[in-house]
Design an enzyme around this catalytic site. Sequence first.
Site, PDB file in Angstrom:
ATOM      1  N   THR A 157       0.810  -1.207   0.000  1.00 56.76           N
ATOM      2  CA  THR A 157       0.000   0.000   0.000  1.00 56.76           C
ATOM      3  C   THR A 157       0.855   1.275   0.000  1.00 56.76           C
ATOM      4  O   THR A 157       2.010   1.219   0.412  1.00 56.76           O
ATOM      5  CB  THR A 157      -0.849  -0.060   1.283  1.00 56.76           C
ATOM      6  OG1 THR A 157      -1.720  -1.165   1.161  1.00 56.76           O
ATOM      7  CG2 THR A 157      -1.626   1.179   1.570  1.00 56.76           C
TER       8      THR A 157
ATOM      9  N   HIS B  63      -1.100  -5.973   7.317  1.00 52.50           N
ATOM     10  CA  HIS B  63      -2.174  -6.954   7.221  1.00 52.50           C
ATOM     11  C   HIS B  63      -3.520  -6.320   7.588  1.00 52.50           C
ATOM     12  O   HIS B  63      -3.827  -6.087   8.763  1.00 52.50           O
ATOM     13  CB  HIS B  63      -1.860  -8.135   8.148  1.00 52.50           C
ATOM     14  CG  HIS B  63      -2.844  -9.233   8.036  1.00 52.50           C
ATOM     15  ND1 HIS B  63      -3.232 -10.001   9.104  1.00 52.50           N
ATOM     16  CD2 HIS B  63      -3.546  -9.697   6.975  1.00 52.50           C
ATOM     17  CE1 HIS B  63      -4.105 -10.895   8.697  1.00 52.50           C
ATOM     18  NE2 HIS B  63      -4.320 -10.729   7.407  1.00 52.50           N
TER      19      HIS B  63
HETATM   20  N1  ASP Z   1      -3.310  -2.903   4.323  1.00 58.77           N
HETATM   21  C1  ASP Z   1      -3.485  -3.332   2.966  1.00 58.77           C
HETATM   22  C2  ASP Z   1      -4.637  -4.293   2.880  1.00 58.77           C
HETATM   23  O1  ASP Z   1      -4.729  -5.166   3.722  1.00 58.77           O
HETATM   24  C3  ASP Z   1      -2.284  -3.976   2.399  1.00 58.77           C
HETATM   25  C4  ASP Z   1      -1.010  -3.222   2.627  1.00 58.77           C
HETATM   26  O2  ASP Z   1      -0.900  -2.348   3.460  1.00 58.77           O
HETATM   27  O3  ASP Z   1      -0.041  -3.478   1.921  1.00 58.77           O
HETATM   28  O4  ASP Z   1      -5.407  -4.183   1.959  1.00 58.77           O
END
Ligand code: ASP
Length: 312
Positions: free
Chosen positions: A171, A224
């Site tokens: 992200t 996560h």
């Molecule tokens: N938090 C994001 C999700 O679970 C993934 C990430 O931060 O890379 O969609």
Amino acid sequence: MDTRPVIVVHGGAWAIPDDLAERSKIGVKNAATCGFSILANGGSSLQAVEAAVRILEDDTAFDAGHGAVLNADGDVELDAIIMDGKNLAVGAVSCIKNIANPVMFARTVMEQTPHVMLTGTGANKFAEKIKFEKTPTRELVTENAVKEWEQYQKYKQSVTSLFNTERMHDTVGAVAIDSKGNTACATSTGGITNKMVGRVGDSPIIGSGAYADNFTGAVSTTGHGESIMKVTLARQVLFNMEKGETPERAADQALEYMKNKVHGRGGLIVVSKSGEWAARFTTKRMAWASVENRILNYGLNPGEKFQEKLDL
Ligand code: ASP
């Protein structure tokens, strides 16, 4: 008296492979520099975080916009949020398709609808109605994303076991404070590879993937999603700061709490109402960069911090 402007960005907390390390560093440095030049020219923190996240969305090194990961059907579904700490105005979108800059669309939801979040087909209908630029899915998909997806399909690995390997979450996000003392944050993601169709992670969820309030500061998280949502990670950091912790300690305590309580790992960036900032993570790596006083700081590995003087 004017506040000293600061911007911090991240490109995702996960086990970034060596072949992506350099591109990730360059990407976050570019985004932070661009965001800071907006702040240095009197722009708002909201403008700065949107611009920084757009740059990261356009960079295929990151899982957001162009370069997003694929869901179980091999399709791209994107999530994003933007929030203004001045008045708690917020816009979010989830499970949207064919939009290359979800953060810009989230801002449009914030400014042109009476709602906070639009999702799935409804969100895409709104995009069509206002003639928001449409991007064919094939243009958002990179060779890397397809390769990863094919591997997952081949070995039929579950989403959970993949997360334990800290793979494929990448992200992007930004937090900033401008010279008027206003804070803002934004987060954007393609989520996690092979996620169920319709799965929404923490990123567009207010208080989990991001939060901004001039009373305390602004936060953008990564990691996560199913763990981050359970502990409302972004808000947790601000709660800790309200109790008197520094941004760094507030971040570490919130990440530790998530690890102990739900075995979740991740990372975050935070800026306080007085311009103190931190970039912290419990994953193997997180690409981050910040700019204050025309000094660019950046890092990737735990404890790492490089500095460059910007010629703006
Ligand atoms: N938090 C994001 C999700 O679970 C993934 C990430 O931060 O890379 O969609």
